[in-house]
Design a protein around this motif. Structure first.
Motif, PDB file in Angstrom:
ATOM      1  N   ASN A 303      -6.160  14.660 -43.466  1.00 48.90           N
ATOM      2  CA  ASN A 303      -6.588  13.337 -44.321  1.00 48.90           C
ATOM      3  C   ASN A 303      -6.914  12.490 -43.791  1.00 48.90           C
ATOM      4  O   ASN A 303      -7.652  11.931 -43.992  1.00 48.90           O
ATOM      5  N   THR A 304      -6.265  12.047 -42.926  1.00 43.25           N
ATOM      6  CA  THR A 304      -6.292  11.178 -41.536  1.00 43.25           C
ATOM      7  C   THR A 304      -8.111  10.978 -41.289  1.00 43.25           C
ATOM      8  O   THR A 304      -8.601  11.773 -40.811  1.00 43.25           O
ATOM      9  N   SER A 305      -8.084  10.068 -41.319  1.00 41.89           N
ATOM     10  CA  SER A 305      -9.403   9.833 -40.323  1.00 41.89           C
ATOM     11  C   SER A 305      -9.876   8.157 -39.144  1.00 41.89           C
ATOM     12  O   SER A 305     -10.672   8.773 -38.563  1.00 41.89           O
ATOM     13  N   VAL A 306      -8.692   7.656 -39.289  1.00 41.76           N
ATOM     14  CA  VAL A 306      -8.577   6.966 -38.097  1.00 41.76           C
ATOM     15  C   VAL A 306      -6.933   6.829 -37.713  1.00 41.76           C
ATOM     16  O   VAL A 306      -6.750   6.819 -38.965  1.00 41.76           O
ATOM     17  N   LEU A 307      -7.124   6.547 -36.765  1.00 38.79           N
ATOM     18  CA  LEU A 307      -5.930   6.725 -35.729  1.00 38.79           C
ATOM     19  C   LEU A 307      -6.123   5.171 -34.968  1.00 38.79           C
ATOM     20  O   LEU A 307      -7.469   5.275 -33.995  1.00 38.79           O
ATOM     21  N   LEU A 308      -5.380   4.212 -35.179  1.00 38.00           N
ATOM     22  CA  LEU A 308      -4.974   3.231 -34.805  1.00 38.00           C
ATOM     23  C   LEU A 308      -4.433   2.900 -34.006  1.00 38.00           C
ATOM     24  O   LEU A 308      -4.011   3.167 -33.986  1.00 38.00           O
TER      25      LEU A 308
END
Length: 424
Positions: A303-308
């Protein structure tokens, strides 16, 4: 303007310097610390002698690292004092050389005669090495007075900068004449330094040491292992690295378009400056992206769309995690950042059009088919999607980048050999 007038103006401008520090400290509190070092007061205990290397900030510190390691290997008896001007540069230097007892570190004092003299009396270097373009008349003059040779390593000088220096010939020409070695990246830059007053016998075209970047195989293995833990070995992953204010919105808009056709795509977003980490995280959330922070060691899920990427010292590893790399500082008029790091990791490289800090490197990569430039979110989304859907094209770009890297290596040895002549 000569050096006397320059120095007088610097002293008169100290209140503005203090104001600038205060304003920066509001965003990055580390600027309010170790202020004494910026005037050569309260310097850490240092072993005198050896080599002094100055790298203004993070980018120069990373570029200097292979040279510093080469100096450590060639001169095991000498300490090396590494200075910088920014807290992020300081943290990077500490991280890169943690556990190396011969590395000494502090901020470089401001370019005032008294501060420069106190610094040199404490460090007493036998050689000063300045990275790229950070030229300070009083520091260089104080070295010359003491017979300390000064080298400019991996030197670059754009036509625009050369014109700027040329307007202050009475300051620039004596300063360059006092220097002992210019290890410049290209013939065009060599001619610019000569035109400004560098002595011909001191200028040598050595190439860019950025091409001599070596990749630890364990880095790639760790990246593959982590993607396996994410269950993302087959998931399309791209990175937007070293982004500046004004670029994150463009990158996120491109990612939004990309998700329409590749809903499982993962973006690794890495702001250039740590003081922006929180703001960019909030921006990702405001735009509705399921975002996790690398600093929290949070697990990336389906479900993760962005890893900062809000950590320091991990950029190469974050590049290794991705399939495609966009290098920031190029959609805004900042001049770009190091294109060779993703190229060395066999990643197809994308950038914006503003690459005036890396014109020669960008030209080499572009001509080889290893670099594609985009202008906006639409162009970025189309480029990333094409490389996701045409892996053969992505592979060709990656191989072309590696070929450019290998064809231009050797600058580090030439630089170290030149510095060795000054040391001996």
């Amino acid at each position: 303007m000569n050096r006397t007038l320059y120095t007088a103006l610097f002293y008169l401008g100290l209140p503005l310097v203090a104001l600038r520090l205060w304003l920066r400290a509001r965003k990055a509190p580390a600027y309010a610390k170790r202020i004494g070092e910026r005037f050569s007061f309260g310097l850490p205990t240092m072993r005198p002698g050896g080599i002094w290397v100055h790298a203004v900030s993070v980018g120069e510190s990373i570029a200097a690292a292979p040279m510093i390691r080469g100096l450590l290997e060639r001169y095991p008896q000498l300490p090396i004092t590494v200075t910088c001007m920014t807290p992020t540069g300081s943290e990077r230097i500490k991280a890169m050389f943690a556990g190396e007892p011969r590395i000494q570190h502090c901020y470089l004092p401001y370019d005032l005669p008294c501060a420069a003299a106190r610094f040199l009396e404490r460090v007493q270097p036998t050689l000063a090495v300045i990275m790229e373009t950070e030229l300070w008349p009083n520091h260089i003059h104080q070295c010359a007075k003491r017979g300390i040779p000064v080298a400019l390593a991996n030197a670059r000088l754009s036509q625009r900068s050369a014109k700027g220096y040329g307007r202050f010939a009475k300051l620039t020409q004596p300063m360059l004449a006092e220097m002992s070695f210019f290890a410049v990246q290209t013939e065009a830059e060599a001619q610019r330094f000569l035109g400004l007053g560098a002595r011909p016998e001191t200028v040598e075209v050595t190439g860019s040491i950025k091409f001599d970047l070596s990749i630890d195989p364990q880095l790639l293995a760790r990246a593959a292992e982590l993607r396996g833990q994410w269950q993302a070995a087959e998931r399309p992953v791209w990175i937007a690295a070293s982004t500046h204010e004004g670029e994150d919105e463009v990158v996120l808009a491109a990612h939004r378009q990309l998700l329409a056709n590749h809903p499982d795509a993962l973006l690794i977003l890495v702001p250039r400056h740590p003081e922006r980490f929180n703001a960019v995280f909030e921006l990702c959330q405001q735009r509705g992206f399921a975002t996790v922070r690398r600093s929290k060691a949070e697990l990336v899920t389906a479900n993760t769309s962005v890893l900062l990427g809000d950590t320091m010292g991990e950029l190469l590893f974050l590049y290794a995690l991705a399939d495609i790399a966009f290098v920031g500082g190029s959609l805004v008029a900042n001049g770009g950042h190091n294109l060779l790091e993703p190229a060395a990791l066999a990643k197809p490289v994308l950038s914006g059009p503003h690459l005036f800090n890396f014109l020669e490197i960008a030209a080499l990569l572009r001509e080889a088919g290893a670099l594609q430039e985009v202008d906006d979110a639409q162009g970025l989304a189309v480029a990333v999607q094409r490389l996701f859907e045409l892996p053969h094209d992505a592979q060709k770009m990656a191989e072309a980048g590696l070929k450019v890297m290998r064809a231009n290596q050797g600058a580090l040895k030439r630089l170290l050999d030149g510095l060795g002549r000054l040391i001996s």
